[in-house]
Design a protein around this motif. Structure first.
Motif, mmCIF file in Angstrom:
data_model
loop_
_atom_site.group_PDB
_atom_site.id
_atom_site.type_symbol
_atom_site.label_atom_id
_atom_site.label_comp_id
_atom_site.label_asym_id
_atom_site.label_seq_id
_atom_site.Cartn_x
_atom_site.Cartn_y
_atom_site.Cartn_z
ATOM 1 N N UNK A 62 15.018 -28.041 -9.060
ATOM 2 C CA UNK A 62 14.485 -27.409 -10.273
ATOM 3 C C UNK A 62 13.364 -26.455 -9.887
ATOM 4 N N UNK A 63 13.371 -25.301 -10.508
ATOM 5 C CA UNK A 63 12.273 -24.341 -10.346
ATOM 6 C C UNK A 63 11.515 -24.262 -11.668
ATOM 7 N N UNK A 64 10.230 -24.548 -11.610
ATOM 8 C CA UNK A 64 9.356 -24.318 -12.764
ATOM 9 C C UNK A 64 8.692 -22.955 -12.561
ATOM 10 N N UNK A 65 9.192 -21.971 -13.299
ATOM 11 C CA UNK A 65 8.651 -20.609 -13.187
ATOM 12 C C UNK A 65 7.520 -20.448 -14.205
ATOM 13 N N UNK A 66 6.309 -20.371 -13.697
ATOM 14 C CA UNK A 66 5.120 -20.320 -14.555
ATOM 15 C C UNK A 66 4.756 -18.862 -14.803
#
Length: 219
Positions: A100-104
């Motif tokens: 999973x990538x959490x793109x902030x």
């Protein structure tokens, strides 16, 4: 009455001070003044909207051009003057190509007020490798039927490198019309880093076509 404004810039375009000088004059021209100080400040962060969450395959593009960018508005700064940036935080999954990538996303107005939101990008590997078996073979019963003699498969994968694809094989025998004539079906299995697998078959035909070598007793 009359008034005049003098502006004193602050540390950003939307934070400053206005000194408003009021002048009162009577019928004979006598005048007096007073000052009103108006402090203008920008303490409200922008309103930011993230692009929608996405689920993609491991070989798909993860770029912002493919998955979207955030938008923002502000109560004081024009949209063109809002700085929007992003940073990625990766959360590993149960295999190398599933995570999973959490793109902030962060929006900052002209006075440094900022607001953030998170776009969640789920990356998965659901595609099995493409496997190619060695060619079918016909051998004599005294020939070697080992993998070293008859070849190994090759495979490619959409995400795993060739070095990270594992192979295994199993043989199934179908008897022919005599003990030394039979067929081996060698099933090859290729597995990528996330456990996706595909198979292919190599058919090995074993035959006995050589007559015995006979030596008669002496005359």
């Amino acid at each position: 009455f009359s008034s005049n404004d003098a502006r004193e810039n602050g540390n950003c375009p939307n934070s400053y001070k206005i000194t408003r000088t009021w002048r009162a004059t009577d019928e004979c021209g006598n005048a007096s003044t007073c000052n009103q100080v108006i402090t203008v400040r920008d303490i409200t962060p922008p309103s930011i909207t993230c692009p929608i969450n996405a689920t993609i395959n491991c070989h798909d593009s993860q770029s912002t051009s493919a998955l979207g960018s955030a938008t923002a508005t502000d109560n004081c700064s024009a949209t063109a003057n809002i700085i929007i940036g992003s940073s990625d935080a990766k959360v590993n999954g149960n295999c190398a190509n599933t995570y999973t990538i959490n793109r902030i996303w962060k929006a900052t107005d002209e006075c440094g007020n900022s607001n953030a939101c998170v776009q969640v990008i789920t990356v998965r590997d659901i595609t099995a490798p493409s496997i190619t078996c060695p060619a079918n073979r016909t051998i004599n019963c005294n020939d070697l039927s080992t993998v070293a003699a008859l070849g190994s498969p090759t495979a490619t994968d959409n995400c795993s490198t060739t070095a990270n694809i594992s192979f295994s094989s199993s043989d199934s025998r179908a008897n022919g019309n005599c003990p030394n004539a039979y067929t081996l079906t060698r099933t090859w299995r290729a597995v990528d880093e996330c456990g996706n697998a595909s198979t292919c078959n190599q058919v090995i035909t074993v035959r006995d076509v050589t007559p015995p070598s006979i030596v008669c007793p002496i005359n």
